[in-house]
Design a protein around this motif. Structure first.
Motif, PDB file in Angstrom:
ATOM      1  N   LYS A 121       4.061   8.902   8.189  1.00  0.00           N
ATOM      2  CA  LYS A 121       3.817   7.610   7.620  1.00  0.00           C
ATOM      3  C   LYS A 121       4.826   6.522   8.101  1.00  0.00           C
ATOM      4  CE  LYS A 121       4.029  10.145   3.766  1.00  0.00           C
ATOM      5  NZ  LYS A 121       3.844  11.321   4.498  1.00  0.00           N
ATOM      6  N   ILE A 122       4.289   5.443   8.562  1.00  0.00           N
ATOM      7  CA  ILE A 122       4.920   4.329   9.180  1.00  0.00           C
ATOM      8  C   ILE A 122       4.519   3.154   8.369  1.00  0.00           C
ATOM      9  CG2 ILE A 122       5.449   3.007  11.215  1.00  0.00           C
ATOM     10  CD1 ILE A 122       4.441   5.547  12.881  1.00  0.00           C
ATOM     11  N   VAL A 123       5.637   2.768   7.621  1.00  0.00           N
ATOM     12  CA  VAL A 123       5.397   1.351   7.067  1.00  0.00           C
ATOM     13  C   VAL A 123       5.724   0.047   7.667  1.00  0.00           C
ATOM     14  CG1 VAL A 123       5.993   0.621   4.844  1.00  0.00           C
ATOM     15  CG2 VAL A 123       6.173   3.193   5.141  1.00  0.00           C
ATOM     16  N   VAL A 124       4.973  -0.911   7.348  1.00  0.00           N
ATOM     17  CA  VAL A 124       5.051  -2.326   8.067  1.00  0.00           C
ATOM     18  C   VAL A 124       5.653  -2.952   6.971  1.00  0.00           C
ATOM     19  CG1 VAL A 124       3.977  -4.251   8.970  1.00  0.00           C
ATOM     20  CG2 VAL A 124       2.998  -1.960   9.503  1.00  0.00           C
ATOM     21  N   THR A 183       0.717  -1.245  -0.020  1.00  0.00           N
ATOM     22  CA  THR A 183       0.045   0.019   0.098  1.00  0.00           C
ATOM     23  C   THR A 183       0.962   1.249   0.002  1.00  0.00           C
ATOM     24  OG1 THR A 183      -1.743  -1.290   1.042  1.00  0.00           O
ATOM     25  CG2 THR A 183      -1.905   1.118   1.190  1.00  0.00           C
ATOM     26  N   TYR A 184       1.706   1.059   0.722  1.00  0.00           N
ATOM     27  CA  TYR A 184       2.726   2.498   0.945  1.00  0.00           C
ATOM     28  C   TYR A 184       3.443   2.552  -0.672  1.00  0.00           C
ATOM     29  CZ  TYR A 184       6.893   5.323   1.431  1.00  0.00           C
ATOM     30  OH  TYR A 184       7.768   6.312   1.157  1.00  0.00           O
ATOM     31  N   GLU A 185       3.780   1.467  -1.387  1.00  0.00           N
ATOM     32  CA  GLU A 185       4.326   1.835  -2.836  1.00  0.00           C
ATOM     33  C   GLU A 185       3.426   2.364  -3.563  1.00  0.00           C
ATOM     34  OE1 GLU A 185       6.199  -2.137  -3.236  1.00  0.00           O
ATOM     35  OE2 GLU A 185       8.122  -1.710  -2.479  1.00  0.00           O
ATOM     36  N   THR A 186       2.330   1.819  -3.265  1.00  0.00           N
ATOM     37  CA  THR A 186       1.217   2.438  -4.467  1.00  0.00           C
ATOM     38  C   THR A 186       0.940   3.800  -4.054  1.00  0.00           C
ATOM     39  OG1 THR A 186       0.132  -0.032  -4.495  1.00  0.00           O
ATOM     40  CG2 THR A 186      -1.351   2.187  -5.246  1.00  0.00           C
ATOM     41  N   PHE A 187       0.908   4.163  -2.759  1.00  0.00           N
ATOM     42  CA  PHE A 187       0.587   5.560  -2.390  1.00  0.00           C
ATOM     43  C   PHE A 187       1.852   6.438  -2.977  1.00  0.00           C
ATOM     44  CE2 PHE A 187      -2.907   5.617   0.930  1.00  0.00           C
ATOM     45  CZ  PHE A 187      -3.781   4.911   0.331  1.00  0.00           C
ATOM     46  N   ALA A 188       2.881   5.882  -2.355  1.00  0.00           N
ATOM     47  CA  ALA A 188       4.172   6.755  -2.846  1.00  0.00           C
ATOM     48  C   ALA A 188       4.327   7.126  -4.354  1.00  0.00           C
ATOM     49  CB  ALA A 188       5.374   6.192  -2.159  1.00  0.00           C
ATOM     50  N   GLY A 195      -4.227  13.645  16.539  1.00  0.00           N
ATOM     51  CA  GLY A 195      -5.092  12.768  15.627  1.00  0.00           C
ATOM     52  C   GLY A 195      -5.070  11.248  15.922  1.00  0.00           C
ATOM     53  N   ASP A 196      -5.789  10.738  15.070  1.00  0.00           N
ATOM     54  CA  ASP A 196      -6.037   9.152  14.973  1.00  0.00           C
ATOM     55  C   ASP A 196      -4.532   8.851  14.276  1.00  0.00           C
ATOM     56  OD1 ASP A 196      -8.355   9.531  16.169  1.00  0.00           O
ATOM     57  OD2 ASP A 196      -9.464   9.444  14.162  1.00  0.00           O
ATOM     58  N   ILE A 197      -4.551   7.406  14.184  1.00  0.00           N
ATOM     59  CA  ILE A 197      -3.750   6.682  13.267  1.00  0.00           C
ATOM     60  C   ILE A 197      -4.540   6.054  12.578  1.00  0.00           C
ATOM     61  CG2 ILE A 197      -1.892   4.811  13.100  1.00  0.00           C
ATOM     62  CD1 ILE A 197      -1.493   5.478  16.408  1.00  0.00           C
ATOM     63  N   ALA A 198      -4.486   6.333  11.093  1.00  0.00           N
ATOM     64  CA  ALA A 198      -5.369   5.735  10.075  1.00  0.00           C
ATOM     65  C   ALA A 198      -4.424   4.895   9.170  1.00  0.00           C
ATOM     66  CB  ALA A 198      -5.815   6.885   9.392  1.00  0.00           C
ATOM     67  N   MET A 199      -5.311   3.666   8.692  1.00  0.00           N
ATOM     68  CA  MET A 199      -4.726   2.720   7.832  1.00  0.00           C
ATOM     69  C   MET A 199      -5.659   2.773   6.723  1.00  0.00           C
ATOM     70  SD  MET A 199      -3.831  -0.561  10.364  1.00  0.00           S
ATOM     71  CE  MET A 199      -3.100  -1.326   8.887  1.00  0.00           C
ATOM     72  N   SER A 200      -5.205   2.580   5.340  1.00  0.00           N
ATOM     73  CA  SER A 200      -5.965   2.303   4.321  1.00  0.00           C
ATOM     74  C   SER A 200      -5.657   1.109   3.377  1.00  0.00           C
ATOM     75  CB  SER A 200      -5.704   3.463   3.153  1.00  0.00           C
ATOM     76  OG  SER A 200      -6.556   3.329   2.202  1.00  0.00           O
ATOM     77  N   GLY A 201      -6.309   0.046   3.161  1.00  0.00           N
ATOM     78  CA  GLY A 201      -5.709  -1.157   2.465  1.00  0.00           C
ATOM     79  C   GLY A 201      -4.938  -1.864   3.614  1.00  0.00           C
ATOM     80  N   SER A 202      -3.944  -2.273   3.125  1.00  0.00           N
ATOM     81  CA  SER A 202      -2.888  -3.103   4.080  1.00  0.00           C
ATOM     82  C   SER A 202      -3.472  -4.197   4.576  1.00  0.00           C
ATOM     83  CB  SER A 202      -2.320  -2.092   5.092  1.00  0.00           C
ATOM     84  OG  SER A 202      -1.734  -0.948   4.316  1.00  0.00           O
ATOM     85  N   VAL A 203      -4.190  -5.207   4.079  1.00  0.00           N
ATOM     86  CA  VAL A 203      -5.197  -6.090   4.495  1.00  0.00           C
ATOM     87  C   VAL A 203      -4.470  -7.261   5.481  1.00  0.00           C
ATOM     88  CG1 VAL A 203      -6.640  -8.144   3.722  1.00  0.00           C
ATOM     89  CG2 VAL A 203      -6.441  -6.048   2.465  1.00  0.00           C
ATOM     90  N   SER A 204      -3.106  -7.434   5.175  1.00  0.00           N
ATOM     91  CA  SER A 204      -2.680  -8.455   6.006  1.00  0.00           C
ATOM     92  C   SER A 204      -2.253  -7.691   7.613  1.00  0.00           C
ATOM     93  CB  SER A 204      -1.128  -9.141   5.576  1.00  0.00           C
ATOM     94  OG  SER A 204      -0.164  -7.918   5.337  1.00  0.00           O
ATOM     95  N   VAL A 205      -2.030  -6.409   7.448  1.00  0.00           N
ATOM     96  CA  VAL A 205      -1.631  -5.837   8.649  1.00  0.00           C
ATOM     97  C   VAL A 205      -3.011  -5.481   9.337  1.00  0.00           C
ATOM     98  CG1 VAL A 205      -0.919  -3.586   9.821  1.00  0.00           C
ATOM     99  CG2 VAL A 205       0.261  -4.535   7.683  1.00  0.00           C
ATOM    100  N   VAL A 206      -4.239  -5.153   8.866  1.00  0.00           N
ATOM    101  CA  VAL A 206      -5.358  -5.202   9.335  1.00  0.00           C
ATOM    102  C   VAL A 206      -5.955  -6.320  10.152  1.00  0.00           C
ATOM    103  CG1 VAL A 206      -7.806  -4.801   8.894  1.00  0.00           C
ATOM    104  CG2 VAL A 206      -6.231  -3.304   7.850  1.00  0.00           C
ATOM    105  N   ARG A 207      -5.702  -7.434   9.283  1.00  0.00           N
ATOM    106  CA  ARG A 207      -5.954  -8.839   9.976  1.00  0.00           C
ATOM    107  C   ARG A 207      -5.352  -9.057  11.336  1.00  0.00           C
ATOM    108  NH1 ARG A 207      -5.016 -12.553   4.674  1.00  0.00           N
ATOM    109  NH2 ARG A 207      -7.142 -12.129   3.413  1.00  0.00           N
ATOM    110  N   GLN A 208      -3.796  -8.803  11.321  1.00  0.00           N
ATOM    111  CA  GLN A 208      -3.155  -8.942  12.425  1.00  0.00           C
ATOM    112  C   GLN A 208      -3.650  -8.023  13.659  1.00  0.00           C
ATOM    113  OE1 GLN A 208       1.083  -9.503  11.725  1.00  0.00           O
ATOM    114  NE2 GLN A 208       0.428  -9.204   9.496  1.00  0.00           N
ATOM    115  N   LEU A 209      -3.889  -6.828  13.363  1.00  0.00           N
ATOM    116  CA  LEU A 209      -4.306  -5.829  14.272  1.00  0.00           C
ATOM    117  C   LEU A 209      -5.734  -6.304  14.956  1.00  0.00           C
ATOM    118  CD1 LEU A 209      -2.549  -2.681  12.930  1.00  0.00           C
ATOM    119  CD2 LEU A 209      -1.663  -4.171  14.639  1.00  0.00           C
TER     120      LEU A 209
END
Length: 192
Positions: A81-84, A51-56, A117-131
């Protein structure tokens, strides 16, 4: 403690992978406003590597071009921006850094850092699953598209333990998309 939110485009059959192949016919101003609100309530973005690479690869150029989404692109660029990732990356987008250490421990510490502010995520499905599984995600923003994609990565894998959620809000859009926001629930809701 800071709030962690995640936003995903999802099909009726639970597919979240490759949304560029099925999402755009449903995008309108309502959806744009929902995505903007979820992301711009944050001062930090937590992103998986892809997701980071797509956004960047897109947002810095949109900001530089000065088009209609340049203001939103600048907001994203100005955020931390913090990248996993387990890979070595060369960060080309300003204010980007790699998440250090174990994902769960590092995100728990990040949520405890001071911040407005909040910490937001967009996409990043594998990270979302773990969190989600670790109980660290405060809100799951799902933009449910009225299409059955019938192939691709789904949000939830089979065979994993249930994750009880509670509905925070629901809003239908004119395109047939339904914007659902869920938060953690202590136990599964009892049937009527």
């Amino acid at each position: 403690m800071r709030k962690l939110t995640a936003g995903l485009f999802i099909s009726l059959d639970g597919v979240v992978g490759e949304p560029q192949e099925w999402h755009m016919p449903y995008f309108n101003d309502e959806m744009g406003a929902a995505v903007d609100a979820q992301l711009t309530s944050a001062d930090t973005l937590l992103l998986g590597r892809r997701t980071y690479e797509t956004f960047a690869g897109a947002w810095p150029q949109r900001e530089a071009e000065g088009g209609e989404d340049a203001e939103f692109a600048k907001v994203l660029g100005d955020m931390r921006k913090i990248v996993v990732t387990r890979q070595d990356l060369t960060f080309t987008w300003r204010n980007s850094e790699r998440l250090q250490g174990d994902l769960i421990e590092a995100v728990a510490a990040l949520k405890n850092e001071p911040g407005e502010g909040d910490i937001a995520m967009s996409g990043s499905v594998s990270v979302v699953r773990q969190l989600l599984a670790a109980g660290l995600l405060d809100e799951l923003h799902l933009l449910v598209h009225p299409v059955a994609v019938r192939k691709g990565m789904r949000l939830f894998d089979e065979g994993e333990p249930p994750i009880p959620l509670r509905l925070i809000s629901a809003k239908p859009f004119t395109t047939g998309v339904v914007y659902l926001v869920y938060g953690p629930a202590q136990t599964a809701a009892a049937g009527a």
